[in-house]
Design a protein around this motif. Structure first.
Motif, PDB file in Angstrom:
ATOM      1  N   ASP A 148     -12.859-124.943-108.542  1.00  0.00           N
ATOM      2  CA  ASP A 148     -13.666-123.738-108.731  1.00  0.00           C
ATOM      3  C   ASP A 148     -14.799-123.701-107.715  1.00  0.00           C
ATOM      4  O   ASP A 148     -15.544-124.664-107.546  1.00  0.00           O
ATOM      5  N   GLY A 149     -14.928-122.572-107.032  1.00  0.00           N
ATOM      6  CA  GLY A 149     -16.019-122.396-106.096  1.00  0.00           C
ATOM      7  C   GLY A 149     -15.759-122.914-104.704  1.00  0.00           C
ATOM      8  O   GLY A 149     -16.556-122.699-103.801  1.00  0.00           O
ATOM      9  N   LEU A 150     -14.645-123.631-104.512  1.00  0.00           N
ATOM     10  CA  LEU A 150     -14.351-124.131-103.178  1.00  0.00           C
ATOM     11  C   LEU A 150     -13.796-123.009-102.312  1.00  0.00           C
ATOM     12  O   LEU A 150     -12.922-122.265-102.730  1.00  0.00           O
ATOM     13  N   VAL A 151     -14.263-122.899-101.105  1.00  0.00           N
ATOM     14  CA  VAL A 151     -13.751-121.902-100.164  1.00  0.00           C
ATOM     15  C   VAL A 151     -13.526-122.576 -98.825  1.00  0.00           C
ATOM     16  O   VAL A 151     -14.104-123.626 -98.529  1.00  0.00           O
ATOM     17  N   SER A 152     -12.655-121.991 -98.010  1.00  0.00           N
ATOM     18  CA  SER A 152     -12.431-122.523 -96.679  1.00  0.00           C
ATOM     19  C   SER A 152     -13.686-122.336 -95.839  1.00  0.00           C
ATOM     20  O   SER A 152     -14.387-121.335 -95.982  1.00  0.00           O
ATOM     21  N   PRO A 153     -13.988-123.278 -94.968  1.00  0.00           N
ATOM     22  CA  PRO A 153     -15.176-123.123 -94.111  1.00  0.00           C
ATOM     23  C   PRO A 153     -15.009-121.915 -93.204  1.00  0.00           C
ATOM     24  O   PRO A 153     -13.930-121.657 -92.681  1.00  0.00           O
ATOM     25  N   GLY A 154     -16.064-121.158 -93.036  1.00  0.00           N
ATOM     26  CA  GLY A 154     -16.000-119.991 -92.175  1.00  0.00           C
ATOM     27  C   GLY A 154     -15.747-120.392 -90.728  1.00  0.00           C
ATOM     28  O   GLY A 154     -16.268-121.402 -90.256  1.00  0.00           O
ATOM     29  N   GLU A 155     -14.943-119.609 -90.027  1.00  0.00           N
ATOM     30  CA  GLU A 155     -14.610-119.930 -88.651  1.00  0.00           C
ATOM     31  C   GLU A 155     -14.987-118.773 -87.742  1.00  0.00           C
ATOM     32  O   GLU A 155     -14.722-117.619 -88.047  1.00  0.00           O
ATOM     33  N   THR A 156     -15.589-119.092 -86.632  1.00  0.00           N
ATOM     34  CA  THR A 156     -15.939-118.091 -85.626  1.00  0.00           C
ATOM     35  C   THR A 156     -15.642-118.689 -84.263  1.00  0.00           C
ATOM     36  O   THR A 156     -15.277-119.850 -84.141  1.00  0.00           O
ATOM     37  N   GLY A 157     -15.830-117.888 -83.234  1.00  0.00           N
ATOM     38  CA  GLY A 157     -15.662-118.403 -81.887  1.00  0.00           C
ATOM     39  C   GLY A 157     -14.234-118.281 -81.387  1.00  0.00           C
ATOM     40  O   GLY A 157     -13.340-117.796 -82.059  1.00  0.00           O
ATOM     41  N   GLN A 158     -14.035-118.754 -80.178  1.00  0.00           N
ATOM     42  CA  GLN A 158     -12.769-118.570 -79.470  1.00  0.00           C
ATOM     43  C   GLN A 158     -11.710-119.559 -79.934  1.00  0.00           C
ATOM     44  O   GLN A 158     -11.973-120.737 -80.149  1.00  0.00           O
ATOM     45  N   VAL A 159     -10.491-119.054 -80.087  1.00  0.00           N
ATOM     46  CA  VAL A 159      -9.348-119.894 -80.430  1.00  0.00           C
ATOM     47  C   VAL A 159      -8.876-120.606 -79.171  1.00  0.00           C
ATOM     48  O   VAL A 159      -8.820-120.019 -78.087  1.00  0.00           O
TER      49      VAL A 159
END
Length: 383
Positions: free
Chosen positions: A97-108
């Motif tokens: 409960d409450g776990l989410v994937s870390p947000g990702e930004t920037g270039q692949v």
């Protein structure tokens, strides 16, 4: 460190940790309320274990009291409690409960592309060994993450490579859903595989996607054959995949009654398979081995009624299909049994059925089960 909502029987001692830290600092509940900007009644619920303690609450207490380590202490207590209460009745899923994937930004870049490629290989191996239901049950989140990468910035070369990686992954997941008997999901994922494959840089993969889509249409052999027009002649496609496509097309043509053309294609496939290719196959196509191609040839020769050749290819396949090809082994055993029935060799067919039932205990595949049930029914009719 745990990052979600802390729940279950550990709530009380977590709240007690907060209360002990506050009282140890000589701070009243009212004063604490003012320091952390939360109403005192809510803090009371936290400290008595009647509301879940989040890490933001812990950090607020640490800042207000000028202390450190409350979160570490709470995590330690949580894990100790989990060890002491292994038989707790609360579902394990609640721990997420409450776990989410870390947000990702920037270039692949290369790392993400290789991660998607590795996911495709991983779920392919899982599907081949255990069957589609196992692989389909765990692959969805990886595919969702991979598709999400396409919206992020990257170079044109990376984008083409990523499209091919996503096509490979979606193709494998589509196959797993097909093996699970889920037609709608198979269709949607097939569309994804086709569209991303067309934007990629791997013509061999694009050919393989088309082959798999044609096999999803196997009950309409004329339409299935039309999916593969000219593909086996494409020079940019790896010769072993061209052999795979030619044999698959022969199977559709055989099912449609066009035996002569099917036989010609099988001859082409055998010629291609018989040659040496020092460069090997693409990394996503590790399953494209000689035993795999022998199984495909067996299916195709069975479709045109050449049972002796089909049986010979099936027997060759079984020499090399080990536990890592569990689903394929069940299907080859079953189809060899059907071939033996067609040849009038009933006892041999029963032997194959028994072996398939034993192998099926390690496989969860709707298609393999349907084939085995078909063989079983035919044998029962002879009793």
């Amino acid at each position: 460190m745990l990052t979600g909502v802390c729940r279950g029987g550990a709530l009380a001692h977590m709240g007690a940790t907060l209360r002990a830290a506050r009282e140890g600092a000589g701070v009243s509940l009212r004063e604490m309320s003012q320091r952390v900007h939360m109403v005192s009644s809510y803090l009371s619920l936290l400290e008595t274990g009647k509301r879940p303690v989040l890490h933001k609450h812990i950090k607020a207490y640490e800042r207000a009291l000028g202390v450190e380590g409350l979160a570490d202490d709470m995590d330690r207590r949580t894990l100790l409690t989990a060890l002491a209460t292994a038989a707790a009745s609360e579902p394990l899923a609640r721990l997420l409960d409450g776990l989410v994937s870390p947000g990702e930004t920037g270039q692949v870049g290369r790392i993400e592309v290789e991660a998607v490629q590795e996911s495709a290989r991983h779920f392919s191996a899982m599907d081949l060994q255990y069957g589609g239901r196992v692989a389909a049950g765990v692959a969805g989140e990886s595919l969702r993450w991979a598709v999400g990468l396409l919206d992020r910035p990257m170079t044109s070369g990376t984008r083409k490579a990523l499209y091919s990686a996503v096509a490979s992954l979606s193709d494998r997941v589509a196959w797993s859903f097909h093996d699970s008997g889920l037609k709608y999901q198979t269709g949607r994922l097939s569309e994804l595989a086709i569209r991303t494959g067309n934007e990629g840089n791997d013509p061999t993969l694009t050919a393989h996607v088309r082959l798999n889509v044609s096999l999803f249409m196997e009950t309409r052999p004329v339409d299935a054959a039309s999916m593969l027009t000219g593909v086996y002649q494409e020079s940019r496609v790896h010769p072993l995949e061209r052999a795979n496509v030619a044999a698959g097309l022969a199977r559709h043509l055989g099912n449609a009654g066009n035996v002569r053309e099917a036989r010609n294609l099988l001859g082409l496939a055998e010629d291609l398979i018989g040659k040496e290719y020092p460069d090997g196959v693409p990394s996503w196509a590790g399953f494209l081995s000689e035993p795999h191609l022998c199984a495909i040839l067996g299916h195709s020769y069975r479709a045109i009624g050449e049972y002796s050749k089909a049986a010979a290819y099936y027997q060759q396949t079984l020499l090399d299909f080990g536990p890592e090809r569990g689903r394929g082994r069940v299907m080859v055993l079953t189809r060899l049994g059907l071939v033996r029935l067609a040849q009038g060799r009933v006892e041999d067919a029963r032997e194959q059925a028994d072996a398939a039932r034993q192998a099926m205990t390690a496989v969860n595949s709707v298609r393999a089960r349907e084939d085995l049930d078909k063989l079983t029914r035919r044998l029962d009719e002879l009793v």
